[in-house]
Design a protein around this motif. Structure first.
Motif, mmCIF file in Angstrom:
data_model
loop_
_atom_site.group_PDB
_atom_site.id
_atom_site.type_symbol
_atom_site.label_atom_id
_atom_site.label_comp_id
_atom_site.label_asym_id
_atom_site.label_seq_id
_atom_site.Cartn_x
_atom_site.Cartn_y
_atom_site.Cartn_z
ATOM 1 N N SER A 246 -79.578 10.938 -78.603
ATOM 2 C CA SER A 246 -80.307 11.366 -78.893
ATOM 3 C C SER A 246 -80.347 12.840 -79.775
ATOM 4 N N LEU A 247 -79.423 13.675 -78.698
ATOM 5 C CA LEU A 247 -79.029 15.029 -78.403
ATOM 6 C C LEU A 247 -78.947 15.111 -80.431
ATOM 7 N N LEU A 248 -77.854 14.339 -80.656
ATOM 8 C CA LEU A 248 -77.260 14.505 -81.869
ATOM 9 C C LEU A 248 -78.441 14.258 -82.531
ATOM 10 N N TYR A 249 -78.858 13.062 -82.638
ATOM 11 C CA TYR A 249 -79.275 12.842 -83.593
ATOM 12 C C TYR A 249 -80.638 13.565 -83.964
ATOM 13 N N GLY A 250 -81.618 14.393 -83.167
ATOM 14 C CA GLY A 250 -82.276 14.677 -82.777
ATOM 15 C C GLY A 250 -82.021 16.771 -84.051
ATOM 16 N N LEU A 251 -80.875 16.525 -83.307
ATOM 17 C CA LEU A 251 -80.562 17.880 -83.951
ATOM 18 C C LEU A 251 -80.043 17.802 -85.636
ATOM 19 N N ALA A 274 -73.525 16.704 -87.577
ATOM 20 C CA ALA A 274 -74.374 16.091 -86.341
ATOM 21 C C ALA A 274 -74.711 14.869 -86.131
ATOM 22 N N ALA A 275 -75.260 14.119 -87.558
ATOM 23 C CA ALA A 275 -75.212 12.756 -87.517
ATOM 24 C C ALA A 275 -73.974 12.153 -87.419
ATOM 25 N N LEU A 276 -72.500 12.484 -87.877
ATOM 26 C CA LEU A 276 -72.126 11.344 -87.757
ATOM 27 C C LEU A 276 -71.473 11.678 -86.122
ATOM 28 N N GLY A 332 -82.328 7.170 -92.146
ATOM 29 C CA GLY A 332 -81.555 6.341 -91.461
ATOM 30 C C GLY A 332 -81.378 7.102 -89.654
ATOM 31 N N VAL A 333 -80.871 8.408 -90.071
ATOM 32 C CA VAL A 333 -80.611 9.250 -88.631
ATOM 33 C C VAL A 333 -82.047 9.574 -87.797
ATOM 34 N N ALA A 334 -83.340 9.457 -89.115
ATOM 35 C CA ALA A 334 -84.678 9.522 -88.113
ATOM 36 C C ALA A 334 -85.005 8.044 -87.341
ATOM 37 N N ALA A 335 -85.041 6.747 -88.810
ATOM 38 C CA ALA A 335 -84.791 5.528 -87.261
ATOM 39 C C ALA A 335 -83.341 5.490 -86.440
ATOM 40 N N ALA A 336 -83.091 6.116 -86.313
ATOM 41 C CA ALA A 336 -81.523 5.859 -84.960
ATOM 42 C C ALA A 336 -82.620 6.354 -84.474
ATOM 43 N N PHE A 337 -83.023 7.576 -84.641
ATOM 44 C CA PHE A 337 -83.385 8.495 -83.295
ATOM 45 C C PHE A 337 -84.624 7.825 -82.877
ATOM 46 N N VAL A 338 -85.624 7.509 -83.810
ATOM 47 C CA VAL A 338 -86.946 7.022 -82.804
ATOM 48 C C VAL A 338 -86.726 5.572 -82.112
ATOM 49 N N CYS A 339 -85.725 4.195 -82.882
ATOM 50 C CA CYS A 339 -84.763 3.732 -81.691
ATOM 51 C C CYS A 339 -84.020 4.468 -79.942
#
Length: 558
Positions: A246-251, A274-276, A332-339
């Motif tokens: 979550s921290l990495l996706y948020g960043l 950061a996403a990777l 994709g990053v935003a969807a993964a972060f919210v999930c």
């Protein structure tokens, strides 16, 4: 009985942490005692850990292993402590508990006539229909009763299955009380009794903990696969991959946002890194769960959210490689972060449960569940892209944008991306629903039965079919498609969450749960407010004088 201490010494905590590495067999699997303690804390108090000055007084600032030790060795005192968490105010008012309080003692709850009456209603319903599912209040009462019974059982000296008995044999149980353990576990029971005496007297427990660990080791060895699972689970619990994810996706999201303001290339590159890194942690977390639990990670809402997020960022990454100028990766990053955020709100017991019998067909588990949950992940990306379009081209649009009479007739690139993503998501959703019918024919003897989950899956398909059809015949233009992508995902959330957590009826009872209504309700309200603001702004843009400058954006046709 000695009074409960509000704080324990650092050496005591360290010793109990070592004790937490001992394996226990519970809930159909082998896990560390520390994991068992965390589940106990979450079941009883509502959280696995409370900071100092917060939570129930007897547990504030303490660790799950300390709660377990108190329950085992000071259980009679614990029964009178306000420890069991009840958050739902309407439920507390209904059963006659003080709605201003958050925690109640097991003794108070056992004597609560209102809770007993709700439990009696469910017992009566089960007498008339053995397959009857509990309603929301009854589920809550059942959960509270289970928490109280768990504390009471430990307080009464219930033995714990911590003694390996050999290959393919259940663990033997050991307890501090004389004659409570299984034959063959006497040495471990004696060691547990010595630990209890040291713990209740306030003495140094390091030697007693070493004695328990040595006695367990001398009694037998775990099977290699169980020992490996315990080691992995200890690492999983302490590394906390989902927090890192979550921290990495948020960043990554923050860096993507800053790149629109300055240092575009450098910040985009950092956002991708950061996403990777988040994907690596995501894969690590799912891989650890598969290795620990020995199954695909899609048997409950928590695991489905994690898989949904991984599919979202996966489809976003693949699509981004095909179209370097698109917003797929951000979506994709935003969807993964919210999930990941919503998965973190799930109760700990739901995060670590064993596989229900109805889900033990690996073939259908992988084919049906993975497919339909993957569709949710893809449609989540479509929803994010719809949000981006509405924010970028409507809320933040300048005067003389894409809604003038002279604007080009072709679709904005973001709308093309949203449209294509919905197509992929709808294909997966339809395939997953059909495969679910095949599974139902094998498990329940019928392909379709208008079960609430089945019905809402069909409704979701029809909603997205209507969206694509309306777009094809130009009933929906760019604004309409973006808004439909957002509203369509609200339907998906109801199908995924509402049927299981609000309606909680039908044959898909293995997915039922409780909690989270406030957060999901706030999210839905925020979505409606966002769409309302977009609509107001869209109408204002459409009404401006003719002859405004035409935006160069929008060169791709759907």
């Amino acid at each position: 009985m000695p009074a409960l201490k509000a704080e324990s010494s650092a050496p005591t905590r360290a010793a109990l942490e070592r004790l937490g590495t001992v394996a226990i067999q519970d809930g159909g699997r082998v896990m560390p005692l520390e994991g068992y303690a965390r589940r106990l804390a979450a079941k009883v108090t509502g959280r696995e850990k409370w900071g100092a000055g917060r939570g129930p007084a007897a547990y504030s600032g303490r660790t799950p292993m300390e709660l377990l030790a108190d329950a085992m060795f000071r259980g009679q005192a614990l029964l009178h402590e306000p420890l069991v968490g009840i958050e739902n105010r309407p439920f507390k008012e209904k059963v006659g508990l003080d709605p201003q309080r958050k925690f109640f003692s097991p003794v108070e709850i056992a004597a609560c006539q209102g809770i007993n009456a709700v439990l009696g209603e469910f017992a009566t319903a089960r007498q008339h229909d053995p397959q009857a599912s509990p309603n929301k209040d009854q589920r809550m009462a059942l959960d509270i009763r289970d928490a109280v019974e768990r504390v009471a059982a430990l307080a009464s000296g219930e033995p714990l299955a911590i003694v390996p008995a050999g290959p393919d044999r259940p663990f033997l149980r050991a307890a501090a009380g004389a004659g409570r353990g299984d034959p063959g576990a006497a040495s471990v029971s004696s060691a547990v009794a010595a630990l209890g005496q040291a713990y209740t007297s306030g003495a140094d427990i390091n030697g007693a903990v070493d004695g328990v660990i040595a006695a367990v080791s001398a009694s037998g060895e775990m099977e290699p696969r169980d020992a490996r699972a315990v080691r992995l689970e200890l690492f999983y619990d302490r590394h906390q991959p989902w927090r890192q994810t979550s921290l990495l996706y948020g960043l990554s999201i923050v860096l993507f946002g800053l790149s629109r303001l300055m240092l575009r290339r450098a910040l985009v590159a950092l956002a991708i890194v950061a996403a990777l890194a988040g994907v690596a942690e995501h894969l690590l977390g799912i891989g650890l769960r598969v290795a620990i639990l020995g199954r695909a990670p899609v048997s409950n809402t928590y695991e489905a959210l994690l898989w949904m997020g991984l599919v979202g960022i996966g489809i976003g990454g693949v699509a981004q490689l095909m179209n370097r100028q698109a917003w797929y990766l951000f979506g994709g990053v935003a969807a993964a972060f919210v999930c990941g955020l919503f998965a973190g709100m799930m109760p700990l017991e739901d995060q670590t449960n064993s596989l229900p019998a109805v889900l033990r067909s690996n073939f259908w588990l992988i084919i049906h569940v993975l497919t339909i949950v993957a569709s949710y992940g893809v449609l989540a990306v479509a929803s994010v892209l719809g949000h981006v379009y509405l924010a970028k081209e409507v809320l933040l649009a300048r005067r003389g944008g894409v809604f003038t009479a002279e604007a080009p007739k072709r679709s904005a690139p973001l709308i093309v991306q949203t449209y294509r993503t919905i197509q992929v998501g709808l294909f997966l959703l339809t395939a997953g629903t059909i495969l679910g019918g095949v599974w139902a024919a094998e498990s329940w003897g019928r392909f379709w039965g208008w079960d609430p989950k089945e019905t809402w899956a069909l409704i979701s398909i029809l909603v997205y079919l209507a969206v694509l059809h309306a777009r094809h015949i130009r009933w929906l233009m760019d604004f309409g498609l973006a808004a439909a992508a957002v509203l369509g995902f609200v339907v998906i959330v109801w199908t995924f969450y509402g049927v299981n957590y609000v309606m909680a009826s039908g044959l898909h009872s293995y997915g039922f749960g409780s909690g989270g209504e406030v957060w999901v309700g706030l999210w839905a309200a925020a979505e409606l407010a966002f769409l309302s603001a977009c609509r107001v702004r869209y109408v204002a843009l459409k009404r401006r004088p003719r002859g405004g400058a035409v935006s160069p954006r929008g060169a791709a046709a759907v």
